[in-house]
Design an enzyme around this catalytic site. Structure first.
Site, PDB file in Angstrom:
ATOM      1  N   TRP A  40       0.849  -1.214   0.000  1.00 25.25           N
ATOM      2  CA  TRP A  40       0.000   0.000   0.000  1.00 25.25           C
ATOM      3  C   TRP A  40       0.872   1.247   0.000  1.00 25.25           C
ATOM      4  CZ3 TRP A  40      -5.080   1.930   0.812  1.00 25.25           C
ATOM      5  CH2 TRP A  40      -5.146   3.223   1.360  1.00 25.25           C
ATOM      6  N   ASN A  42       0.377   5.689   0.317  1.00 20.57           N
ATOM      7  CA  ASN A  42      -0.437   6.898   0.251  1.00 20.57           C
ATOM      8  C   ASN A  42       0.453   8.113   0.049  1.00 20.57           C
ATOM      9  OD1 ASN A  42      -0.709   5.819   3.266  1.00 20.57           O
ATOM     10  ND2 ASN A  42      -0.995   7.988   3.507  1.00 20.57           N
ATOM     11  N   ASP A  43       0.352   9.140   0.831  1.00 25.19           N
ATOM     12  CA  ASP A  43       0.905  10.457   0.502  1.00 25.19           C
ATOM     13  C   ASP A  43       2.313  10.498  -0.088  1.00 25.19           C
ATOM     14  OD1 ASP A  43      -1.240  10.686   2.200  1.00 25.19           O
ATOM     15  OD2 ASP A  43      -0.176  11.804   3.735  1.00 25.19           O
ATOM     16  N   GLN A  59       4.319   7.328   1.826  1.00 20.80           N
ATOM     17  CA  GLN A  59       3.764   6.551   2.928  1.00 20.80           C
ATOM     18  C   GLN A  59       3.579   5.121   2.432  1.00 20.80           C
ATOM     19  OE1 GLN A  59       2.341   7.977   6.366  1.00 20.80           O
ATOM     20  NE2 GLN A  59       4.381   8.529   5.675  1.00 20.80           N
ATOM     21  N   TRP A  67      -3.761   0.112   4.215  1.00 24.68           N
ATOM     22  CA  TRP A  67      -2.968   0.947   5.114  1.00 24.68           C
ATOM     23  C   TRP A  67      -2.523   0.117   6.311  1.00 24.68           C
ATOM     24  CZ3 TRP A  67      -2.411   2.800   9.996  1.00 24.68           C
ATOM     25  CH2 TRP A  67      -1.631   3.953  10.156  1.00 24.68           C
ATOM     26  N   SER A 106       3.612  11.355   7.361  1.00 26.11           N
ATOM     27  CA  SER A 106       4.069  12.204   6.249  1.00 26.11           C
ATOM     28  C   SER A 106       4.990  13.345   6.655  1.00 26.11           C
ATOM     29  CB  SER A 106       2.854  12.778   5.526  1.00 26.11           C
ATOM     30  OG  SER A 106       2.266  11.761   4.779  1.00 26.11           O
ATOM     31  N   ARG A 166       0.447  17.013  12.501  1.00 27.87           N
ATOM     32  CA  ARG A 166       1.281  16.192  11.622  1.00 27.87           C
ATOM     33  C   ARG A 166       1.580  16.827  10.269  1.00 27.87           C
ATOM     34  NH1 ARG A 166      -3.569  13.303  12.428  1.00 27.87           N
ATOM     35  NH2 ARG A 166      -4.977  13.288  10.632  1.00 27.87           N
ATOM     36  N   ASP A 167       2.497  16.157   9.551  1.00 25.54           N
ATOM     37  CA  ASP A 167       2.827  16.425   8.147  1.00 25.54           C
ATOM     38  C   ASP A 167       3.634  17.722   7.949  1.00 25.54           C
ATOM     39  OD1 ASP A 167       1.165  14.201   7.975  1.00 25.54           O
ATOM     40  OD2 ASP A 167      -0.575  15.359   7.352  1.00 25.54           O
ATOM     41  N   TRP A 295      -9.669   9.094   1.392  1.00 24.43           N
ATOM     42  CA  TRP A 295      -9.887   8.345   2.635  1.00 24.43           C
ATOM     43  C   TRP A 295     -11.346   7.947   2.811  1.00 24.43           C
ATOM     44  CZ3 TRP A 295      -6.024   5.990   4.481  1.00 24.43           C
ATOM     45  CH2 TRP A 295      -4.747   6.570   4.479  1.00 24.43           C
TER      46      TRP A 295
HETATM   47  C1  FRU Z   1      -2.915  11.958   4.832  1.00 24.28           C
HETATM   48  C2  FRU Z   1      -2.439  11.280   6.082  1.00 24.28           C
HETATM   49  C3  FRU Z   1      -1.480  12.172   6.833  1.00 24.28           C
HETATM   50  C4  FRU Z   1      -0.677  11.196   7.633  1.00 24.28           C
HETATM   51  C5  FRU Z   1      -0.591  10.019   6.709  1.00 24.28           C
HETATM   52  C6  FRU Z   1      -0.596   8.672   7.391  1.00 24.28           C
HETATM   53  O1  FRU Z   1      -3.298  11.104   3.813  1.00 24.28           O
HETATM   54  O2  FRU Z   1      -3.557  10.928   6.894  1.00 24.28           O
HETATM   55  O3  FRU Z   1      -2.092  13.181   7.581  1.00 24.28           O
HETATM   56  O4  FRU Z   1       0.574  11.702   7.947  1.00 24.28           O
HETATM   57  O5  FRU Z   1      -1.696  10.097   5.825  1.00 24.28           O
HETATM   58  O6  FRU Z   1      -0.328   7.655   6.489  1.00 24.28           O
END
Ligand code: FRU
Length: 491
Positions: A40, A42-43, A59, A67, A106, A166-167, A295
């Site tokens: 998987w 993601n970001d 990610q 996830w 992230s 976060r991020d 999401w």
């Molecule tokens: C966004 C998110 C971020 C987080 C990450 C976790 O898609 O929810 O806020 O850091 O994915 O995988």
């Protein structure tokens, strides 16, 4: 690198070595969009042009198509289209990032004194709820990273929920360092600003911008950068209805830390564009890349698509070059490099479409293509123009410009028996001479750019191999295409 992180990475790499050969056989794999080798993703994280190459981190849960505990995958490219996978860069290993439902979340990258620095969120659990902190990892070679012994470098400030912080996105300016972090601040989505003299010791400046209720309760993956004569703030707001990624443009003052936005828009109006991050490359281009999915808390969410059955899920959107327009909005266009993949170019001018007579189109192999059309609005009296792509006897995806109602629609309700939904937006057409539509299609995605990229609809589709037909048709009158250009896309 800590021995423990090394062990976690080795275990994951051994799994990737076993799984990726099988995953690469999946007939749903993208051709020119970045995916993980298996598992998987993601970001987009840590996008940077470093020592002559583009680096993309992401990610990553290498173990299955859903996830899971977050690692940072890593790939490099010369053109943002052909990617080589490198070893996993970060894995959960420390009290501040080692948690099965958390991990290395992230973040972003900068170059400092010739080293590559990653800033990421550690998402951990210490018995009293999830705690998210900002952390640093450092690399001399751009491949192997060690976590900074002074981590965490930032904890949630007053008023911010510890599990909604976060991020981090970091940039350098005038010898100093700045960071925006996504947060839930007194119950509302916000981007917080920090600054540092050395990228390690950080001071909280304040709230850069926040929701007043209309933009949700938590902002994920904020990014902040100058473009043309303005500043752009982007984020993915949670709890803001259908909006997956939005931007504001306005003025920013480094001395006061104040951002005064005057324009707000969607970065993308499709179903599948989230957590965009940008980079500035050596040519001075501002390029943004999103995660081509969404999401489960989004109002229109159905699922992440059928690819998990093949042991993988997730790809990035096509990298987009950003241009500041005179009215303060931003145009998003696929990077120029995509032109290099074009084959079998065909260009027609002055194409007449008669009411109800579908004009067949040849678009490469019918799956991997780039097409661009300009509709002459003055010469057309049709009620609508409908572009049908990825079609068979029973399946189709349609892109409709409804001229009588001033609507633009992309419909995947009949794409594949799996996907659902139609995205739409109003378009102001009166007084205009021309409007253009560009469609970029890869195995499992369509990205539709309207009006020179002023608006984009990104959506994933999973049609079977029979879906290779395409046509264009006018209804309720005649339409004239000033130009129609079609190309196959080959790697
Ligand atoms: C966004 C998110 C971020 C987080 C990450 C976790 O898609 O929810 O806020 O850091 O994915 O995988």
């Amino acid at each position: 690198m800590s021995t423990y992180m090394q062990q976690v990475i080795e275990r994951a790499q051994a799994h990737i070595d076993r799984a990726s050969a099988v995953v690469s056989e999946s007939n749903l794999r993208q051709r020119f969009h970045l995916m993980g080798p298996c598992g998987w993703i993601n970001d987009p994280n840590g996008l940077i042009f470093f020592r002559g190459q583009y680096h993309a981190f992401y990610q990553f849960n290498p173990y299955d198509g859903f996830w899971g505990t977050m690692h940072w995958g890593h790939a490099v490219s010369d053109d943002l289209l052909h990617w080589d996978h490198l070893p996993i860069a970060l894995a959960p290993s420390e009290p501040y990032d080692d948690y099965p439902k958390g991990g290395c979340f992230s973040g972003s990258a900068i170059e400092k004194d010739g080293k590559l620095l990653l800033f990421y969120t550690g998402s951990a659990y210490h018995g009293h709820g999830v705690v998210q902190t900002q952390n640093v990892a450092i690399s001399d070679d751009g491949v192997h990273f060690r976590k900074y012994e002074g981590n965490p470098v930032i904890e949630a400030p007053e008023g911010v929920d510890g599990d909604c912080f976060r991020d981090p996105k970091v940039w350098e300016h005038d010898g100093g360092y700045y960071m925006v972090v996504g947060a839930r601040f007194h119950g509302r989505g916000a981007a917080l600003l920090f600054r540092s003299p050395d990228a390690l010791a950080w001071e909280y400046v304040g709230v850069l911008h926040a929701s007043r209720g209309e933009w949700g309760h938590m902002w994920e993956c904020p990014d902040f950068f100058p473009l043309g004569d303005r500043w752009v703030l982007t984020c993915s707001p949670m709890g803001a209805g259908d909006h997956t990624a939005v931007y504001w443009t306005g003025d920013f003052d480094y001395d006061t830390g104040r951002f005064v936005p005057t324009v707000s828009q969607d970065m993308d109006r499709g179903f599948d564009f989230y957590a965009s991050q940008s980079l500035l490359d050596a040519r001075g281009r501002r390029i943004a890349i999103g995660w081509a999915n969404e999401w489960e808390w989004m109002p229109w969410f159905k699922d992440w698509g059928p690819t998990y059955r093949h042991g993988w899920c997730g790809s990035f959107n096509i990298p987009r070059q950003l241009t500041m327009m005179p009215d303060g909005t931003v145009a998003f266009e696929p990077i120029d490099e995509l032109r290099v993949l074009r084959r079998d170019a065909a260009e027609q001018r002055g194409v007449l479409l008669f009411d109800g007579e579908a004009e067949p189109l040849r678009l490469g192999d019918g799956v991997h293509f780039d097409m661009h059309m300009e509709l002459n609005l003055k010469a057309s009296d049709a009620d609508s123009v409908v572009l049908t792509v990825r079609a068979s006897e029973t399946r189709k995806t349609t892109v409709t410009l409804d001229l009588s109602r001033g609507l633009f629609l992309v419909d995947r309700g009949q794409s594949d028996g799996w996907s659902e939904g139609c995205t739409s937006e109003p378009v102001a057409l009166s007084g205009r001479e021309m409007i253009d539509i560009r469609v970029v299609s890869d195995t499992s995605s369509l990205e539709v750019f309207l009006d020179g990229g002023r608006s984009v609809h990104s959506l994933n589709v999973f049609p079977d191999e029979a879906c290779v037909d395409a046509s264009i048709e006018a209804f309720g009158g005649t339409a004239v295409l000033g130009r129609l250009c079609t190309y196959g896309l080959e790697m």
